[in-house]
Enzyme design. Structure first.
Site, PDB file in Angstrom:
ATOM      1  N   CYS A   1       0.836  -1.189   0.000  1.00 23.59           N
ATOM      2  CA  CYS A   1       0.000   0.000   0.000  1.00 23.59           C
ATOM      3  C   CYS A   1       0.880   1.252   0.000  1.00 23.59           C
ATOM      4  CB  CYS A   1      -0.947   0.098   1.192  1.00 23.59           C
ATOM      5  SG  CYS A   1      -1.963  -1.352   1.436  1.00 23.59           S
ATOM      6  N   ARG A  18       2.950   0.232  -5.409  1.00 20.62           N
ATOM      7  CA  ARG A  18       2.889  -0.433  -4.099  1.00 20.62           C
ATOM      8  C   ARG A  18       1.595  -1.211  -3.898  1.00 20.62           C
ATOM      9  NH1 ARG A  18       6.663   1.590  -0.702  1.00 20.62           N
ATOM     10  NH2 ARG A  18       5.508   0.854   1.089  1.00 20.62           N
ATOM     11  N   TRP A  65      -3.113  -2.514  -1.515  1.00 19.50           N
ATOM     12  CA  TRP A  65      -2.832  -3.899  -1.899  1.00 19.50           C
ATOM     13  C   TRP A  65      -3.413  -4.738  -0.765  1.00 19.50           C
ATOM     14  CZ3 TRP A  65      -0.219  -8.168   0.006  1.00 19.50           C
ATOM     15  CH2 TRP A  65       0.067  -9.190  -0.921  1.00 19.50           C
ATOM     16  N   ASN A  97      -0.560   1.741   6.021  1.00 22.29           N
ATOM     17  CA  ASN A  97       0.207   0.749   5.269  1.00 22.29           C
ATOM     18  C   ASN A  97       0.879  -0.161   6.298  1.00 22.29           C
ATOM     19  OD1 ASN A  97       3.491   0.981   3.717  1.00 22.29           O
ATOM     20  ND2 ASN A  97       2.040  -0.673   3.611  1.00 22.29           N
ATOM     21  N   GLY A  98       0.606  -1.465   6.197  1.00 26.83           N
ATOM     22  CA  GLY A  98       1.208  -2.406   7.146  1.00 26.83           C
ATOM     23  C   GLY A  98       0.175  -3.421   7.587  1.00 26.83           C
ATOM     24  N   GLU A 127      15.565 -16.315 -13.234  1.00 27.77           N
ATOM     25  CA  GLU A 127      15.096 -14.933 -13.373  1.00 27.77           C
ATOM     26  C   GLU A 127      14.292 -14.756 -14.661  1.00 27.77           C
ATOM     27  OE1 GLU A 127      14.708 -12.563 -11.486  1.00 27.77           O
ATOM     28  OE2 GLU A 127      14.590 -10.776 -12.731  1.00 27.77           O
ATOM     29  N   LYS A 133      10.412 -13.508 -14.669  1.00 30.70           N
ATOM     30  CA  LYS A 133       9.920 -12.336 -15.426  1.00 30.70           C
ATOM     31  C   LYS A 133       8.695 -12.725 -16.245  1.00 30.70           C
ATOM     32  CE  LYS A 133      11.350  -9.735 -13.725  1.00 30.70           C
ATOM     33  NZ  LYS A 133      12.269  -9.762 -12.663  1.00 30.70           N
ATOM     34  N   GLU A 138       5.556 -13.443 -14.042  1.00 28.55           N
ATOM     35  CA  GLU A 138       5.022 -12.252 -13.380  1.00 28.55           C
ATOM     36  C   GLU A 138       4.127 -11.414 -14.274  1.00 28.55           C
ATOM     37  OE1 GLU A 138       8.877 -10.563 -12.135  1.00 28.55           O
ATOM     38  OE2 GLU A 138       7.854 -10.159 -10.264  1.00 28.55           O
ATOM     39  N   HIS A 184      16.631 -35.319 -14.593  1.00 30.72           N
ATOM     40  CA  HIS A 184      16.085 -35.751 -13.300  1.00 30.72           C
ATOM     41  C   HIS A 184      14.643 -35.310 -13.117  1.00 30.72           C
ATOM     42  CE1 HIS A 184      20.078 -37.059 -12.154  1.00 30.72           C
ATOM     43  NE2 HIS A 184      20.494 -35.949 -12.741  1.00 30.72           N
ATOM     44  N   LYS A 226       5.090  -3.918  -5.721  1.00 32.47           N
ATOM     45  CA  LYS A 226       6.528  -3.683  -5.874  1.00 32.47           C
ATOM     46  C   LYS A 226       7.274  -3.890  -4.565  1.00 32.47           C
ATOM     47  CE  LYS A 226      10.041  -2.113  -8.217  1.00 32.47           C
ATOM     48  NZ  LYS A 226      10.555  -3.169  -9.074  1.00 32.47           N
TER      49      LYS A 226
HETATM   50  C1  F6R Z   1      10.412  -9.541  -9.334  1.00 32.48           C
HETATM   51  C2  F6R Z   1      10.381  -8.663  -8.194  1.00 32.48           C
HETATM   52  C3  F6R Z   1      10.326  -9.258  -6.843  1.00 32.48           C
HETATM   53  C4  F6R Z   1      11.344  -8.557  -5.927  1.00 32.48           C
HETATM   54  C5  F6R Z   1      11.210  -9.075  -4.493  1.00 32.48           C
HETATM   55  C6  F6R Z   1      12.247  -8.447  -3.585  1.00 32.48           C
HETATM   56  O1  F6R Z   1      10.403  -8.870 -10.534  1.00 32.48           O
HETATM   57  O2  F6R Z   1      10.400  -7.481  -8.338  1.00 32.48           O
HETATM   58  O3  F6R Z   1      10.562 -10.622  -6.871  1.00 32.48           O
HETATM   59  O4  F6R Z   1      12.618  -8.790  -6.426  1.00 32.48           O
HETATM   60  O5  F6R Z   1       9.932  -8.770  -4.018  1.00 32.48           O
HETATM   61  O6  F6R Z   1      12.091  -7.064  -3.527  1.00 32.48           O
HETATM   62  P1  F6R Z   1      13.239  -6.135  -2.980  1.00 32.48           P
HETATM   63  O7  F6R Z   1      14.395  -6.250  -3.932  1.00 32.48           O
HETATM   64  O8  F6R Z   1      12.652  -4.769  -2.976  1.00 32.48           O
HETATM   65  O9  F6R Z   1      13.611  -6.629  -1.620  1.00 32.48           O
END
Ligand code: F6R
Length: 618
Positions: free
Chosen positions: A2, A27, A74, A100-101, A490, A494, A497, A513, A613
């Site tokens: 949030c 957020r 969120w 937020n929290g 990774e 991507k 997501e 395996h 994010k």
């Molecule tokens: C993927 C992504 C998330 C963050 C994860 C950690 O694209 O953005 O997997 O990498 O939530 O976030 P931070 O780096 O802010 O601790």
């Protein structure tokens, strides 16, 4: 997660709040709302859906005033709907709060307040804040907040106002970020700097336990003991244009294309002659000389950077490194102590599990080094030392430039550590030279995808058709070996997501395996087969996939002729670099592939469903 914002000053507040929220939407974006205080009345407008729904509503029926708070949500407690959206108010609309929290003891507080006659409308934990502050109110909102937070267990950043105190906003924080912006005749509160950067660059980071009293242009801060304290004002160096799309269709694309510059700036700033310098790292060299092992702790993409960091650090320092996801590390009685350097990696610097892991490591006597992007974030401040990635604001939920920046810092840190310990290897002589070539090579990769003959867009289009023709039943497998194995994870992350296509990353040697059972004509298999010690083994893996009717996208090195002998379906080329440095380049086309596939599906790339994010809750 949030995002929250607050404003008190002379300007029309709703526009400021909505604009600020648009910069905080990363957020959370399932609902949004504002509360405006004018003429001793609090008026609240809140709407389920993206911020645009609220914005349109406010255009139709504006709310006027000069003091207000706002929130983009969120959901954690209660589904996204108008009622659960913030701000929340007490029954008489005397108090309005955004939060937020997570309030861990909200049930208990709610029951007590209900017994006192308070009626609750929403399913959220946050609503208790409004009633609690109302219950504790005796004519001074700041005092009411001070008393209320004593009863709260959990994490919070809040902004509150009371109808009887026309120019005042009270904020408080515990484990959720909060900054104050100080302008001329106006003050702001926000979860993150981009929300207020249009109006001021003078910012104060609020500490855990602090309470902030904003009245017009006066900002007073009290610590958790109620003592008035001074917190440093910081001048933000970057510009709001860095937090805008700059002509790109999505933030994600813009951020992918920013990578050469980010890398260039990192190397320019940190490489001085034949040495590496980190002016902000404050872990004593004696400590670094004495460490016996390194633990890298992170989540998501940052975890993948950490996995690559293991290969880099072990190769160049010969110190054993293990890597853990923060959520596992914090709960498994980890074996760290004085001889372990714990490196936490986090773009936001606010990820709840990583912050908790950092505290766990410190409590066990380890020194903690943070690799962080957001200046002044909780992780950066609580660590014993920090190295900033300085990648600029990353707005798209899917992390791209922060990842390559984290990799760049891990290379530099490996070199630095080897130097400090006096165990630099002979091959280190070319290390920095090779690093400095990477921005130009990344630029070269990206240039090809800025043209009408963008092969990745073509592959993405073909995958989309293929997927639809099979009733939405295709998936991706990413295979790689050695230092590029984390890139397989990774690349898959991507794609998942932002395109919601199922994707898995595997070390190619593990294929036999299990994953080989998936191979028929269905999954698209991305094979990272750049020049490497294990190149021939990757070619064998590709042959095995082709022999079973699999469809292969091979990532190879420019000038590779051997791959031509194998009938791969698609080929993506990256410039030649020593294997150890290839991850920074290999990931770039993988990010773009994910982007173009999501674009084919027409999804909301910057704000994928269910994600946020900054994951500030467990
Ligand atoms: C993927 C992504 C998330 C963050 C994860 C950690 O694209 O953005 O997997 O990498 O939530 O976030 P931070 O780096 O802010 O601790």
């Amino acid at each position: 997660m949030c995002g929250i914002i607050g404003y008190t000053g002379k300007k029309e507040v709703s526009k400021i709040l909505v604009k600020g929220l648009s910069r905080l939407e990363y957020r959370g974006y399932d609902s949004a709302g504002i509360a405006v205080l004018a003429k001793e009345k609090i008026r609240i407008r809140k709407k389920k859906g993206k911020l645009s729904v609220l914005r349109d509503d406010l255009k139709r029926v504006p709310i006027e005033g000069h003091v207000g708070i706002g929130h983009t949500r969120w959901a954690t407690h209660g589904v996204p709907n108008d009622v659960n959206a913030h701000p929340h108010a007490d029954g008489e609309h005397s108090v309005a709060v955004v939060h937020n929290g997570i309030i861990e003891n909200y049930r208990e507080i709610k029951e007590n307040l209900k017994k006192k006659g308070y009626d609750f409308l929403s399913d959220t934990d946050s609503e208790v804040f409004a009633h609690l502050i109302s219950d504790n109110y005796n004519g001074d909102l700041c005092e009411a907040v001070k008393t209320s937070i004593k009863e709260i267990k959990g994490s919070y950043a809040i902004a509150a106002m009371h109808k009887n105190e026309p120019d005042r906003i009270i904020g408080a924080r515990m484990d959720s970020p909060l900054v104050v912006g100080v302008g001329e005749d106006e003050t702001f509160l926000a979860s993150d700097i981009p929300a207020i950067l249009d109006y001021t660059k003078d910012v104060i980071y609020i500490e855990n336990g602090d309470i902030v009293d904003l009245s017009g242009n006066v900002c007073s801060i009290y610590d958790s003991d109620g003592q008035k304290v001074e917190r440093d004002m910081v001048k933000i160096k970057w510009d709001i244009s860095q937090a805008e799309k700059g002509g790109y269709k999505h933030f994600m694309l813009k951020e992918i294309f920013e990578q050469p510059k980010v890398l260039h700036d990192i190397f320019k700033e940190r490489i001085i002659g034949d040495s590496v310098a980190f002016e902000e790292l404050v872990i004593d060299e004696g400590v670094l000389k004495g460490i016996k092992n390194i633990a890298i702790i992170a989540c998501g993409t940052a975890y993948h950077a950490g996995l690559t960091g293991k290969y880099i650090l072990e190769k160049h320092t010969r110190i054993p490194v293990w890597v853990d996801t923060s959520s596992e590390f914090r709960y498994r009685d980890p074996l760290v102590g004085e001889n372990t350097l714990v490196v936490v990696v986090s773009q936001s610097g606010e990820t709840a599990d990583t912050l908790a892991a950092l505290r766990e490591a410190k409590s066990r006597g380890s020194k903690v080094l943070a690799i962080c992007n957001v200046l002044g974030s909780s992780i950066a401040r609580e660590a014993d030392g920090v190295i900033y990635t300085h990648a600029g604001p990353e707005i798209a939920v899917a992390s791209t430039k922060a990842y390559t920046a984290q990799l760049a810092i891990l290379y530099l840190f490996a070199y630095y550590l080897a130097e400090v310990r006096g165990d630099s290897q002979e091959h280190d002589k070319n290390f920095l030279k090779e690093l400095k070539k990477l921005p130009a090579s990344a630029e070269k990769i990206l240039r090809q995808y800025h043209t009408d003959e963008n092969i990745l867009e073509k592959y993405a289009g073909e995958f989309h058709e293929y997927y639809l023709a099979r009733n939405n039943k295709s998936c991706f497998l990413y295979l790689a070996r050695n230092v590029n194995y984390p890139n397989a994870l990774e690349g898959a992350l991507k794609l998942k997501e932002i395109s919601y296509v199922s994707a898995e990353g595997y070390p190619a040697g593990e294929m036999k395996h299990g994953p080989i059972a998936l191979i028929d004509e269905n999954p698209w298999v991305v094979c990272i087969a750049v020049e490497a010690d294990t190149y021939e083994k990757m070619l064998s893996n590709i042959q095995e996939i082709k022999a079973r009717g699999g469809l292969v996208i091979a990532i190879t090195t420019e000038g590779d002729t051997e791959i031509k002998g194998i009938d791969v379906n698609y080929n993506i080329r990256v410039p030649r670099v020593p294997e150890m440095f290839s991850p920074i380049l290999v990931i770039v086309p993988l990010q773009l592939l994910a982007y173009f596939i999501a674009a084919e599906f027409g999804y909301d790339i910057d704000q994928p469903r269910n994600l946020a994010k900054s994951v500030t809750v467990e």
